[in-house]
Scaffold this motif. Structure first.
Motif, PDB file in Angstrom:
ATOM      1  N   PRO A 115       0.828  -1.208   0.000  1.00  0.00           N
ATOM      2  CA  PRO A 115       0.000   0.000   0.000  1.00  0.00           C
ATOM      3  C   PRO A 115       0.861   1.257   0.000  1.00  0.00           C
ATOM      4  CG  PRO A 115      -0.021  -1.054   2.156  1.00  0.00           C
ATOM      5  CD  PRO A 115       0.673  -1.999   1.227  1.00  0.00           C
ATOM      6  N   GLU A 116       0.386   2.266  -0.719  1.00  0.00           N
ATOM      7  CA  GLU A 116       1.091   3.546  -0.775  1.00  0.00           C
ATOM      8  C   GLU A 116       0.230   4.636  -0.167  1.00  0.00           C
ATOM      9  OE1 GLU A 116       2.959   4.518  -4.530  1.00  0.00           O
ATOM     10  OE2 GLU A 116       2.753   2.426  -5.177  1.00  0.00           O
ATOM     11  N   LEU A 117       0.882   5.531   0.552  1.00  0.00           N
ATOM     12  CA  LEU A 117       0.186   6.624   1.209  1.00  0.00           C
ATOM     13  C   LEU A 117       0.434   7.929   0.445  1.00  0.00           C
ATOM     14  CD1 LEU A 117      -1.523   7.292   3.754  1.00  0.00           C
ATOM     15  CD2 LEU A 117       0.634   7.846   4.910  1.00  0.00           C
ATOM     16  N   LYS A 132      -4.060  10.043   2.260  1.00  0.00           N
ATOM     17  CA  LYS A 132      -4.999   9.120   1.629  1.00  0.00           C
ATOM     18  C   LYS A 132      -4.257   7.858   1.199  1.00  0.00           C
ATOM     19  CE  LYS A 132      -7.957  12.706  -0.474  1.00  0.00           C
ATOM     20  NZ  LYS A 132      -8.520  13.209  -1.752  1.00  0.00           N
ATOM     21  N   TRP A 133      -4.875   6.704   1.453  1.00  0.00           N
ATOM     22  CA  TRP A 133      -4.307   5.457   0.933  1.00  0.00           C
ATOM     23  C   TRP A 133      -4.600   5.370  -0.555  1.00  0.00           C
ATOM     24  CZ3 TRP A 133      -0.653   3.160   3.354  1.00  0.00           C
ATOM     25  CH2 TRP A 133      -0.587   3.211   4.742  1.00  0.00           C
ATOM     26  N   ASN A 134      -3.535   5.209  -1.333  1.00  0.00           N
ATOM     27  CA  ASN A 134      -3.645   5.209  -2.780  1.00  0.00           C
ATOM     28  C   ASN A 134      -4.488   4.020  -3.261  1.00  0.00           C
ATOM     29  OD1 ASN A 134      -2.500   4.176  -5.547  1.00  0.00           O
ATOM     30  ND2 ASN A 134      -2.000   6.365  -5.435  1.00  0.00           N
ATOM     31  N   LEU A 179      -3.931  -0.367  -3.730  1.00  0.00           N
ATOM     32  CA  LEU A 179      -4.756  -1.302  -2.962  1.00  0.00           C
ATOM     33  C   LEU A 179      -5.578  -2.217  -3.859  1.00  0.00           C
ATOM     34  CD1 LEU A 179      -6.022   1.188  -0.248  1.00  0.00           C
ATOM     35  CD2 LEU A 179      -4.205  -0.513  -0.006  1.00  0.00           C
ATOM     36  N   GLU A 182      -9.865   9.374   4.197  1.00  0.00           N
ATOM     37  CA  GLU A 182      -8.658  10.166   4.315  1.00  0.00           C
ATOM     38  C   GLU A 182      -8.440  10.612   5.755  1.00  0.00           C
ATOM     39  OE1 GLU A 182      -9.949  14.710   3.310  1.00  0.00           O
ATOM     40  OE2 GLU A 182      -9.756  13.364   1.566  1.00  0.00           O
ATOM     41  N   ARG A 219       4.147  -0.283   4.654  1.00  0.00           N
ATOM     42  CA  ARG A 219       3.726   0.375   3.431  1.00  0.00           C
ATOM     43  C   ARG A 219       4.949   0.601   2.542  1.00  0.00           C
ATOM     44  NH1 ARG A 219       4.400   6.330   3.960  1.00  0.00           N
ATOM     45  NH2 ARG A 219       5.308   6.746   6.009  1.00  0.00           N
TER      46      ARG A 219
END
Length: 561
Positions: free
Chosen positions: A482-484, A496-498, A502, A528, A549
């Motif tokens: 996961p990327e933030l 926001k979690w990308n 996901l 968010e 992450r």
């Protein structure tokens, strides 16, 4: 047996070379036996292995073995046939039951044995296979396994086996599936005088065989995955100690070391092993095999988790972390792998993710947070992120044991522990292993169990009264981390979690944020996190790396070189 049956798997030239001891190009590893844990056939599913009795002689000079393996089956349903596997490079001289010769067919490494009559469900039958030949030589044990024929510095034979990925059928006839553990096993190993033959279980006796050989008779009284059975032969000295388990039992310690290393091995027991066992028993429960032994043996390869006789080949070198990581990792597998065994290869992370996470956890227990963080950070830098660690469908052992099941598995547990707290994390782990939380008073024998990923998730959800399936779906079932996404202005911070990272999955992961040295964890609201800032605020997102992450310090997919 019809002669033509043998030639289905081994050519006449190869047989002649084996029997004559000629030097020929080694046979390639038989695909039917080179990948353990594959789906069982209809014939194999009709029987349950209860007992193996392996009598094996090892000829170091010829790199050859000769033996008889007896398998006792209990029929789960009526059948006239049983199935075993054995590497096709071996010559089979006889297959019998109650001294009667049995017919069989041999399709590469698969032996379909005709019992001569149908045996009803609930009945038992014993089958003996006599065989001989030159076993497969490991290309790079323990990762690319088989037999290791080496020599000590003084030129004496030093032999080991490591077959985690390939399976037991590389050197003895077996069912070759972790889902069918024999209840017990007897192993009698005959070797030249001057050498010791060390394996799983408890040594029953050593007796002379002829003028220049001796036989070591071992009994393993507990169920074990057949890939965990290992031969270790060398000029060993047996170091015997004991410790008092958390349940009050006096458990024997054995370390079989080369003679020149006995002092180093003794120091390893006193300086590392005792503390490591105390750690595992404190957080998990009693060492699982206290009626047999807590055993290690020095090997010419790096190491492997062979139940009650773990292979150790790290040459007694102390680690920068302040303890012997290999000793600790293989010891961890007595719980994660041997006591709790994955139900399918798809769940191998339960072995290796937990097994790997026990090293930083031990660093925290023994040295504190700096040591723990160092260990986790080092693990993070080695991630590849090219494959999910829980795959669907039938998979090979190579696919199951991809490198990320170690590091990503460990990091999944790291974040889970932070989210649910130490108490519930260790309780969930104990229930995964033993089926109960209160483990301190468990008496021997302790029953092993099979587990899968969904069962662990269910334990976590029950104990926390929350559904954490979203965490495991992202961390275990997709390759991408996961990327933030971070949007910061003079007076606000939005996280926001990308969604692309996901792959459409929900991921309500809270995020710790440090502002001007003050740390607070923020929950995701409406997809968010919004935080008000003042001009000049210093912001650090997740300064202690609690949330697993993607960070740009690693590659998104670090391909193999």
């Amino acid at each position: 047996m019809q002669v033509t049956q043998l030639f289905k798997s081994v050519s006449a030239v190869a047989i002649t070379a084996i029997l004559a001891g000629c030097s020929v190009k080694p046979l390639p590893l038989d695909p039917s036996v080179g990948d353990t844990g594959q789906p069982l056939s209809a014939v194999a599913l009709k029987s349950d292995v209860q007992f193996y009795d392996l009598s094996l002689e090892v000829f170091p000079d010829d790199k050859r073995i000769k033996g008889v393996s007896k398998t006792q089956f209990k029929m789960l349903s009526a059948s006239q046939f049983v199935e075993l596997k054995l590497d096709s490079r071996f010559l089979i001289t006889a297959i019998t039951s109650d001294d009667k010769t049995l017919n069989y067919t041999r399709n590469a490494g698969v032996l379909n044995i005709d019992l001569g009559k149908q045996y009803p469900a609930g009945s038992t039958v014993s089958v003996a296979v006599a065989y001989e030949g030159n076993p497969h030589i490991a290309k790079n044990a323990p990762w690319d396994g088989g037999f290791v024929f080496a020599e000590t510095e003084s030129g004496e034979p030093w032999i080991a086996t490591a077959v985690q990925g390939e399976g037991c059928d590389l050197f003895w006839p077996c069912k070759d599936h972790f889902a069918d553990k024999a209840d017990s096993m007897r192993i009698r190993l005959t070797v030249p005088n001057g050498l010791s033959a060390v394996t799983n279980g408890v040594l029953q006796s050593v007796k002379p065989v002829g003028a220049n050989k001796q036989q070591f008779d071992w009994l393993l009284s507990v169920p074990a995955s057949d890939y965990n059975i290992a031969l270790n032969i060398g000029p060993y000295q047996r170091i015997e100690r004991s410790y008092t388990s958390i349940n009050g039992t006096e458990v024997p310690i054995e370390f079989w070391a080369l003679a020149k290393h006995t002092q180093q091995a003794s120091m390893l027991i006193e300086q590392d092993l005792r503390s490591q066992v105390a750690f595992f028993e404190r957080f998990l429960g009693p060492y699982p095999w206290g009626n047999d032994k807590l055993g290690f043996v020095e090997t010419p390869h790096l190491g492997m988790e062979h139940q009650t006789i773990n292979a150790y080949g790290k040459k007694y070198k102390r680690d920068a972390g302040g303890y012997d990581w290999l000793l600790q990792h293989e010891l961890a597998h007595e719980w994660f792998g041997n006591l709790m065994t994955h139900e399918k290869l798809n769940d191998a992370w339960l072995h290796e993710g937990f097994g790997s996470y026990m090293q930083p956890s031990y660093s925290l227990y023994k040295f504190g947070e700096a040591a723990y963080n160092h260990s986790m950070y080092k693990s993070y830098l080695g991630l590849k992120n090219c494959k999910a660690i829980v795959l669907d469908g039938d998979i090979t052992s190579d696919q199951a044991f991809n490198p990320d099941i170690y590091g990503k598995g460990s990091w999944t547990l790291h974040t889970l522990r932070w989210l649910i707290g130490d108490e519930l994390f260790w309780q969930a782990t104990r229930e995964l292993l033993y089926g109960v939380n209160d483990t301190k008073q468990l008496a021997y024998p302790i029953s092993p169990r099979y587990r899968n990923t969904d069962e662990f998730i269910a334990i976590v959800n029950r104990l926390t009264a929350k559904d954490y399936s979203w965490l495991f779906d992202v961390y275990l079932k997709q390759a991408q981390l996961p990327e933030l996404d971070v949007i910061q202005s003079a007076n606000s911070l939005t996280l926001k979690w990308n969604k692309d990272s996901l792959q459409g999955k929900p991921f309500p992961m809270p995020v710790p944020v440090q502002i001007n040295g003050s740390l607070q964890t923020y929950s995701v609201e409406n997809g968010e996190i919004s935080i008000a800032l003042k001009a000049g605020d210093h912001v650090v997102i997740d300064p202690n790396m609690k949330v697993f992450r993607y960070l740009p310090i690693i590659d998104k997919c670090k391909t193999e070189q």
